[in-house]
Design an enzyme around this catalytic site. Structure first.
Site, PDB file in Angstrom:
ATOM      1  N   PRO A 140       0.802  -1.225   0.000  1.00 15.91           N
ATOM      2  CA  PRO A 140       0.000   0.000   0.000  1.00 15.91           C
ATOM      3  C   PRO A 140       0.835   1.276   0.000  1.00 15.91           C
ATOM      4  CG  PRO A 140      -0.905  -1.579   1.558  1.00 15.91           C
ATOM      5  CD  PRO A 140       0.419  -2.134   1.100  1.00 15.91           C
TER       6      PRO A 140
ATOM      7  N   GLU B 108      -2.077  -9.846   6.705  1.00 17.73           N
ATOM      8  CA  GLU B 108      -1.561  -8.567   7.208  1.00 17.73           C
ATOM      9  C   GLU B 108      -0.301  -8.128   6.481  1.00 17.73           C
ATOM     10  OE1 GLU B 108      -2.667  -6.222   9.519  1.00 17.73           O
ATOM     11  OE2 GLU B 108      -4.483  -7.388   9.203  1.00 17.73           O
TER      12      GLU B 108
ATOM     13  N   ARG C 234       1.766  -5.084 -23.108  1.00 18.82           N
ATOM     14  CA  ARG C 234       1.326  -4.210 -24.197  1.00 18.82           C
ATOM     15  C   ARG C 234       2.481  -3.516 -24.895  1.00 18.82           C
ATOM     16  NH1 ARG C 234      -4.021  -1.346 -22.378  1.00 18.82           N
ATOM     17  NH2 ARG C 234      -4.931  -2.991 -21.109  1.00 18.82           N
TER      18      ARG C 234
ATOM     19  N   ASP D 209      -7.838   6.031  -5.396  1.00 16.30           N
ATOM     20  CA  ASP D 209      -9.247   5.988  -5.003  1.00 16.30           C
ATOM     21  C   ASP D 209      -9.466   6.781  -3.716  1.00 16.30           C
ATOM     22  OD1 ASP D 209     -11.648   3.291  -4.391  1.00 16.30           O
ATOM     23  OD2 ASP D 209     -11.881   5.433  -4.735  1.00 16.30           O
TER      24      ASP D 209
END
Length: 253
Positions: free
Chosen positions: A86, A113, A150, A165
């Site tokens: 994160p 965790e 790609r 977000d």
């Protein structure tokens, strides 16, 4: 190029690679994706254990990850290791541009965790899809595989941007699980002290320290008095061990 992935749910990644641009890249010989099941490298398939210090949740053990890394290194040579976290650098198109030049990338997918902190000696780069929490690193691994595929020669590519977000308060603190000593690396003494008040302060201190060091843009505006004191001490170069002695004396007065 070769992209390896280490996961306790390898089918998630394998299934995805049977479709779309990734499959096209594989069929054209531009990409090889090799997915490894972490449980295959664990004694009796046990890949997780409880957290030292009485902190909540389960953590992926270091032994099977190191075993898997050795196996992958013997098979393909030393990989460039990416670990989704994160607090990692947020993925963007420039990362895929950089990584497409690599011959071999290994993505270690965390769960629960997190991953025992000692595994980080193997990691070259920590990355994040954005400021939100997912159940594991597989989605990030798929983003990495898809984003790189790609850009490989003879494979259709189109630009993609990743957006954040929602935000959370502090980044996670370092986590450790059994064994207490591994390859000469020790679990911090305070986490086995049984002093849960100190352990909570240790966790808060290291969460704040990690945020200041890795993602200062996430420092919240509504700081508590305790958080302000910790930030000031960290910026002054004070060590946690010295700060906790002074803090407890002040609280006990």
């Amino acid at each position: 190029m070769i992209i390896s992935a280490l996961s306790i749910f390898p089918q998630i990644i394998k299934y995805y690679c049977d479709y779309g641009i990734v499959k096209q890249a594989i069929n054209k010989g531009a990409l090889k994706v090799d997915v490894f099941n972490l449980r295959d490298f664990a004694i009796k398939g046990q890949v997780d254990d409880t957290v030292y210090g009485g902190l909540p949740g389960m953590v992926l053990k270091p032994e099977p990850i190191f075993e898997a890394y050795s196996h992958i290194e013997q098979k393909y040579g030393k990989p460039y290791v990416i670990c989704p976290e994160p607090w990692g650098k947020r993925l963007d198109q420039k990362d895929f541009e950089r990584w497409k030049q690599r011959k071999h990338i290994l993505v270690i997918c965390g769960r629960y965790e997190g991953i025992d902190e000692r595994v980080k000696v193997l990691v070259d780069e920590e990355v994040s899809l954005g400021d939100f929490v997912l159940s594991g690193g597989e989605v990030a691994a798929l983003a990495i595989i898809d984003g790189i595929s790609r850009l490989l020669p003879d494979v259709l590519s189109e630009p993609e941007s990743l957006k954040a977000d929602s935000f959370f308060r502090w980044l996670g603190y370092p986590v450790y699980t059994k064994p207490r000593e591994f390859k000469g690396m020790q679990v911090p003494d305070i986490l086995v002290s049984g002093d849960h008040r100190k352990i909570k302060l240790w966790a808060l201190w290291h969460s704040i320290e990690r945020t200041l060091r890795k993602r200062p843009d996430l420092v919240p505006k509504d700081l508590t008095d305790l958080e302000i004191k910790i930030i000031q001490a960290i910026k002054e170069g004070v060590k946690f061990e010295d700060w906790i002695k002074k803090h407890l004396r002040e609280v006990e007065r």
